[in-house]
Design a protein around this motif. Structure first.
Motif, PDB file in Angstrom:
ATOM      1  N   ASP A  34       0.549  -1.234   0.144  1.00  0.00           N
ATOM      2  CA  ASP A  34      -0.110  -0.123   0.136  1.00  0.00           C
ATOM      3  C   ASP A  34       0.794   1.125   0.037  1.00  0.00           C
ATOM      4  OD1 ASP A  34      -2.121   1.612   0.179  1.00  0.00           O
ATOM      5  OD2 ASP A  34      -2.195   1.254   2.485  1.00  0.00           O
ATOM      6  N   GLU A  35       0.568   2.124  -0.702  1.00  0.00           N
ATOM      7  CA  GLU A  35       1.268   3.325  -0.909  1.00  0.00           C
ATOM      8  C   GLU A  35       1.591   4.196   0.378  1.00  0.00           C
ATOM      9  OE1 GLU A  35      -0.217   5.933  -4.055  1.00  0.00           O
ATOM     10  OE2 GLU A  35       0.247   4.559  -5.606  1.00  0.00           O
ATOM     11  N   GLY A  36       0.489   4.024   1.022  1.00  0.00           N
ATOM     12  CA  GLY A  36       0.464   4.930   2.694  1.00  0.00           C
ATOM     13  C   GLY A  36       1.445   4.114   3.513  1.00  0.00           C
ATOM     14  N   ALA A  37       1.938   3.014   3.232  1.00  0.00           N
ATOM     15  CA  ALA A  37       2.929   2.336   4.026  1.00  0.00           C
ATOM     16  C   ALA A  37       4.536   2.983   3.968  1.00  0.00           C
ATOM     17  CB  ALA A  37       3.098   0.848   3.775  1.00  0.00           C
ATOM     18  N   ALA A  38       4.477   3.913   2.802  1.00  0.00           N
ATOM     19  CA  ALA A  38       5.843   4.382   2.500  1.00  0.00           C
ATOM     20  C   ALA A  38       5.823   5.640   3.492  1.00  0.00           C
ATOM     21  CB  ALA A  38       5.730   4.990   1.124  1.00  0.00           C
ATOM     22  N   ALA A  39       6.970   5.819   4.153  1.00  0.00           N
ATOM     23  CA  ALA A  39       7.211   6.781   5.210  1.00  0.00           C
ATOM     24  C   ALA A  39       7.165   8.027   4.605  1.00  0.00           C
ATOM     25  CB  ALA A  39       8.589   6.570   5.784  1.00  0.00           C
ATOM     26  N   ALA A  40       6.530   9.087   5.338  1.00  0.00           N
ATOM     27  CA  ALA A  40       6.534  10.444   4.672  1.00  0.00           C
ATOM     28  C   ALA A  40       7.892  11.217   5.173  1.00  0.00           C
ATOM     29  CB  ALA A  40       5.421  11.299   5.762  1.00  0.00           C
ATOM     30  N   LYS A  41       7.987  12.240   4.422  1.00  0.00           N
ATOM     31  CA  LYS A  41       9.444  13.036   4.759  1.00  0.00           C
ATOM     32  C   LYS A  41       9.823  13.617   6.097  1.00  0.00           C
ATOM     33  CE  LYS A  41      12.560  16.487   2.856  1.00  0.00           C
ATOM     34  NZ  LYS A  41      12.573  17.692   1.619  1.00  0.00           N
ATOM     35  N   PRO A  42      10.516  13.119   6.889  1.00  0.00           N
ATOM     36  CA  PRO A  42      10.636  13.744   8.165  1.00  0.00           C
ATOM     37  C   PRO A  42      11.288  15.028   8.181  1.00  0.00           C
ATOM     38  CG  PRO A  42      12.376  11.968   7.952  1.00  0.00           C
ATOM     39  CD  PRO A  42      11.585  12.302   6.712  1.00  0.00           C
ATOM     40  N   ASP A  43      11.389  15.790   9.170  1.00  0.00           N
ATOM     41  CA  ASP A  43      11.899  17.091   9.279  1.00  0.00           C
ATOM     42  C   ASP A  43      13.623  16.565   9.863  1.00  0.00           C
ATOM     43  OD1 ASP A  43      11.951  16.344  12.116  1.00  0.00           O
ATOM     44  OD2 ASP A  43      10.474  17.990  12.417  1.00  0.00           O
ATOM     45  N   ALA A  44      14.557  17.520   9.729  1.00  0.00           N
ATOM     46  CA  ALA A  44      15.834  17.286  10.212  1.00  0.00           C
ATOM     47  C   ALA A  44      15.843  16.731  11.482  1.00  0.00           C
ATOM     48  CB  ALA A  44      16.619  18.488  10.045  1.00  0.00           C
ATOM     49  N   ALA A  45      15.214  16.967  12.579  1.00  0.00           N
ATOM     50  CA  ALA A  45      15.328  16.387  13.909  1.00  0.00           C
ATOM     51  C   ALA A  45      14.917  14.979  14.023  1.00  0.00           C
ATOM     52  CB  ALA A  45      14.389  17.313  15.037  1.00  0.00           C
ATOM     53  N   GLY A  46      14.027  14.378  13.310  1.00  0.00           N
ATOM     54  CA  GLY A  46      13.484  13.314  13.217  1.00  0.00           C
ATOM     55  C   GLY A  46      14.188  12.388  12.236  1.00  0.00           C
ATOM     56  N   GLU A  47      15.329  12.724  11.549  1.00  0.00           N
ATOM     57  CA  GLU A  47      15.757  12.263  10.245  1.00  0.00           C
ATOM     58  C   GLU A  47      16.502  10.760  10.959  1.00  0.00           C
ATOM     59  OE1 GLU A  47      19.453  13.763   7.941  1.00  0.00           O
ATOM     60  OE2 GLU A  47      17.252  14.492   6.796  1.00  0.00           O
ATOM     61  N   ALA A  48      17.190  10.829  11.904  1.00  0.00           N
ATOM     62  CA  ALA A  48      17.986   9.574  12.612  1.00  0.00           C
ATOM     63  C   ALA A  48      16.795   8.537  13.083  1.00  0.00           C
ATOM     64  CB  ALA A  48      18.928   9.965  13.777  1.00  0.00           C
ATOM     65  N   GLU A  49      15.891   9.060  13.679  1.00  0.00           N
ATOM     66  CA  GLU A  49      14.824   7.938  13.926  1.00  0.00           C
ATOM     67  C   GLU A  49      14.076   7.369  13.014  1.00  0.00           C
ATOM     68  OE1 GLU A  49      12.007  10.088  16.657  1.00  0.00           O
ATOM     69  OE2 GLU A  49      13.847  10.545  18.267  1.00  0.00           O
ATOM     70  N   THR A  50      13.582   8.295  11.912  1.00  0.00           N
ATOM     71  CA  THR A  50      13.189   7.807  10.889  1.00  0.00           C
ATOM     72  C   THR A  50      13.962   6.534   9.973  1.00  0.00           C
ATOM     73  OG1 THR A  50      11.806   9.717  10.476  1.00  0.00           O
ATOM     74  CG2 THR A  50      11.843   8.195   8.672  1.00  0.00           C
ATOM     75  N   ARG A  51      15.250   6.963   9.972  1.00  0.00           N
ATOM     76  CA  ARG A  51      16.155   6.064   9.092  1.00  0.00           C
ATOM     77  C   ARG A  51      16.420   4.728  10.106  1.00  0.00           C
ATOM     78  NH1 ARG A  51      22.584   6.994   7.930  1.00  0.00           N
ATOM     79  NH2 ARG A  51      22.985   4.787   7.135  1.00  0.00           N
ATOM     80  N   THR A  52      16.155   4.520  11.475  1.00  0.00           N
ATOM     81  CA  THR A  52      16.382   3.504  12.089  1.00  0.00           C
ATOM     82  C   THR A  52      14.992   2.655  11.838  1.00  0.00           C
ATOM     83  OG1 THR A  52      17.514   4.286  13.701  1.00  0.00           O
ATOM     84  CG2 THR A  52      16.393   2.440  14.341  1.00  0.00           C
ATOM     85  N   ALA A  53      13.876   3.505  11.867  1.00  0.00           N
ATOM     86  CA  ALA A  53      12.602   2.524  11.777  1.00  0.00           C
ATOM     87  C   ALA A  53      12.488   1.947  10.198  1.00  0.00           C
ATOM     88  CB  ALA A  53      11.450   3.725  11.785  1.00  0.00           C
ATOM     89  N   LEU A  54      12.937   2.643   9.303  1.00  0.00           N
ATOM     90  CA  LEU A  54      12.826   2.258   8.074  1.00  0.00           C
ATOM     91  C   LEU A  54      13.781   0.957   7.780  1.00  0.00           C
ATOM     92  CD1 LEU A  54      12.851   5.543   5.993  1.00  0.00           C
ATOM     93  CD2 LEU A  54      10.865   3.796   6.248  1.00  0.00           C
ATOM     94  N   GLN A  55      14.754   0.906   8.431  1.00  0.00           N
ATOM     95  CA  GLN A  55      15.676  -0.041   8.176  1.00  0.00           C
ATOM     96  C   GLN A  55      16.240  -0.662   9.498  1.00  0.00           C
ATOM     97  OE1 GLN A  55      16.596  -2.973   6.855  1.00  0.00           O
ATOM     98  NE2 GLN A  55      16.643  -2.014   4.817  1.00  0.00           N
ATOM     99  N   PRO A  56      15.882  -1.510  10.204  1.00  0.00           N
ATOM    100  CA  PRO A  56      16.407  -1.963  11.462  1.00  0.00           C
ATOM    101  C   PRO A  56      17.421  -2.911  11.341  1.00  0.00           C
ATOM    102  CG  PRO A  56      14.303  -3.215  10.736  1.00  0.00           C
ATOM    103  CD  PRO A  56      14.570  -2.042   9.915  1.00  0.00           C
ATOM    104  N   GLU A  57      18.135  -2.989  12.284  1.00  0.00           N
ATOM    105  CA  GLU A  57      19.431  -3.629  12.469  1.00  0.00           C
ATOM    106  C   GLU A  57      19.398  -5.229  12.005  1.00  0.00           C
ATOM    107  OE1 GLU A  57      22.739  -2.892  12.217  1.00  0.00           O
ATOM    108  OE2 GLU A  57      21.898  -0.604  12.102  1.00  0.00           O
ATOM    109  N   GLY A  58      18.211  -5.766  12.415  1.00  0.00           N
ATOM    110  CA  GLY A  58      17.858  -6.980  12.214  1.00  0.00           C
ATOM    111  C   GLY A  58      18.865  -7.894  13.278  1.00  0.00           C
ATOM    112  N   ARG A  59      18.881  -9.318  12.851  1.00  0.00           N
ATOM    113  CA  ARG A  59      19.595 -10.556  13.677  1.00  0.00           C
ATOM    114  C   ARG A  59      20.882 -10.679  12.707  1.00  0.00           C
ATOM    115  NH1 ARG A  59      18.798 -15.525  12.677  1.00  0.00           N
ATOM    116  NH2 ARG A  59      16.776 -15.162  11.566  1.00  0.00           N
ATOM    117  N   LEU A  60      22.072 -10.539  13.607  1.00  0.00           N
ATOM    118  CA  LEU A  60      23.293 -10.871  12.840  1.00  0.00           C
ATOM    119  C   LEU A  60      23.456 -12.176  12.603  1.00  0.00           C
ATOM    120  CD1 LEU A  60      26.108  -9.731  12.081  1.00  0.00           C
ATOM    121  CD2 LEU A  60      26.807 -10.249  14.542  1.00  0.00           C
TER     122      LEU A  60
END
Length: 523
Positions: free
Chosen positions: A156-182
């Protein structure tokens, strides 16, 4: 991120391209200035024109970089990715989502220092039709990857993340691509060991190539300079000096030379390994296998599990004695122009097995019924190679005898070399016949090829597209064939199979393919 909105890449792209272009231009300019400065009568003129020349070089690089940035734009649409670029001649390219196999991120050294990434939309067409977007911020690259993947997978197109502001950039990046299991990682010690096994003499090729390419920029002839240096230092007398040495001294000298080459090759291999595989890490995330590596050029690739077509477990002539192997995935997408994605390039088998299971494969456990190819196939190959070497040897021997008019010691050396090569060809053919195997289990097709550096390929029977039997005139006469399996992203075949054996394998694999409803498989 709004779909259908035209966007430009990061303005820092101008700096990255300018530095890259300036670096390629400043070296020739420096050589020219240095060459002119070596002439004392021109020293004053060089000092007067050095600054204007430098400013001209900078302007000639920055202006095209700015125009290239201004004239480049991209759009993530509802059905395709579109890129338009060009200063004088405009080009527009569109890639539909159904053709995109994967989206990967790459950071070269300059881009990495500026916090930028290159986004590659891979189409699985041998790297010839990749769409590259250079350069965007790291956060923008992550959003592009996730958005396009969601559209490719029909999310669904709505699942794509909206563009964050500069303050929330790091948090959004982590949410989009979690580290996962090594799953696998290589530290400094593992890289050092890997480098010792990666013997390479590429440093000599690089030096010679650089000399040949830049020779025209130097104010002197490199080869004349080397010849004069050898003459001045008396190296032409070295042959006479060596001729006067006893056998023990000659052997020590040869061993010293060999040891020097080995040390240089090992150091070169270590350097190459550290540059390519620095901070190598493989994680299992919700999106698939995520692999990151690189010192100067950092790559970040995610391979969805269902797109892994086959496994390749390989080793080398020396490293296998110590239990080291490498694991690669054959995928629909490309990895630096290659179909194989290295996911554990230097690992033990107990480290490789869990990764293979995560991809839905099982390594051979000894229960398989391994079968040898037809001995006629290896006999014919060995005979043809031996006859070819024999004919070449006879021609060389005849030419040497005609010019000399009589038997010379060098002619016996030629004959001995031909005999030695033929013996090696025969030994190689025999051991290949002994070591090459193929097998079929209820879910997989397995192939083991190679004598000194064996390689095992494992393909899932369900993911094979077709099975083809081919025979040339000689193979038809001798009763063997080639069994080729159609597979997206790579090649998989058995050479030299007995015809009856190949037909049984084809029937079994086609039965597995026909029993699957492909509409129910993940896309």
């Amino acid at each position: 991120m709004e779909l259908g909105e035209w966007r430009r890449v990061s303005p820092l792209t101008i700096a990255a391209q300018g530095v890259r272009m300036l670096g390629s231009a400043i070296i020739p300019a420096g050589v020219v200035l240095f060459g002119a400065a070596s002439q004392r009568e021109m020293l004053g003129q060089v000092s007067a024109y050095a600054v204007p020349i430098l400013l001209l070089i900078i302007a000639a690089n920055i202006v095209p970089a700015w125009l290239g940035w201004y004239r480049l734009r991209y759009r993530i649409g509802t059905s395709d990715v579109r890129l338009e670029q060009g200063i004088i001649s405009r080009s527009a390219r569109s890639v539909p989502y159904e053709r995109i196999q994967d989206v990967s991120l790459e950071q070269k050294l300059i881009a990495r220092l500026l916090g930028l990434v290159e986004v590659k939309f891979e189409t699985g067409a041998g790297g010839k039709e990749e769409l590259k977007l250079s350069l965007v911020t790291e956060a923008e690259g992550e959003r592009l990857r996730e958005t396009v993947r969601a559209l490719v997978e029909g999310a669904d197109e709505g699942a794509a993340a909206a563009k964050p502001d500069a303050a929330g950039e790091a948090e959004t990046r982590t949410a989009l691509q979690p580290e996962g299991r090594l799953l696998f990682a290589m530290g400094t010690g593992r890289l050092l060991t890997f480098g010792l096994f990666s013997f390479s003499l590429v440093i000599f090729a690089v030096i010679l190539g650089a000399v040949q390419q830049l020779e025209f920029l130097l104010p002197f002839d490199v080869w004349d300079y080397a010849e004069r240096y050898i003459q001045d230092e008396g190296y032409f007398e070295a042959g006479k000096y060596i001729g006067g040495m006893d056998m023990a001294a000659r052997i020590i000298g040869i061993l010293y030379l060999v040891l020097t080459v080995v040390v240089v090759g090992m150091l070169s291999g270590i350097a190459k390994t550290f540059v390519r595989d620095w901070e190598f890490r493989l994680d299992r995330t919700a999106k698939g296998f995520r692999r990151r590596r690189g010192l100067l050029t950092k790559t970040d690739v995610v391979m969805p599990v269902h797109r892994v077509q086959a496994l390749v477990v390989s080793t080398g002539i020396i490293r296998r004695r110590f239990g080291w192997h490498g694991l690669s995935f054959i995928s629909l997408a490309q990895d630096s122009g290659k179909a194989n994605h290295e996911v554990a390039p230097f690992a033990k088998m107990y480290e490789i097995a869990p990764i293979a299971r995560e991809a839905g494969f099982e390594l051979p456990d000894g229960a398989e019924e391994w079968r040898r190819p037809s001995p006629n196939y290896y006999f014919d190959r060995t005979l043809i190679a031996a006859l070819f070497v024999t004919v070449i040897g006879i021609l060389v021997f005849t030419a040497a005898g005609t010019s000399a008019g009589q038997l010379e010691p060098g002619m016996f050396v030629i004959a001995g070399a031909v005999v030695a090569i033929i013996v090696l060809i025969v030994v190689r053919g025999y051991f290949l016949w002994r070591y090459d195997r193929h097998a079929l289990d209820p879910a997989q097709v397995l192939s083991r090829r190679g004598w000194l550096a064996p390689q095992v390929k494992i393909a899932n029977r369900v993911k094979l597209h077709s099975v083809e039997i081919s025979q040339g005139p000689l193979a038809k006469w001798r009763g063997y064939c080639r069994l080729h399996f159609g597979m997206a992203g790579g090649r998989f075949s058995f050479d030299g199979l007995a015809l009856e054996d190949a037909r049984k394998l084809r029937a079994a694999v086609l039965g597995s393919i026909a029993s699957v409803d492909y509409a129910q498989l993940p896309r």
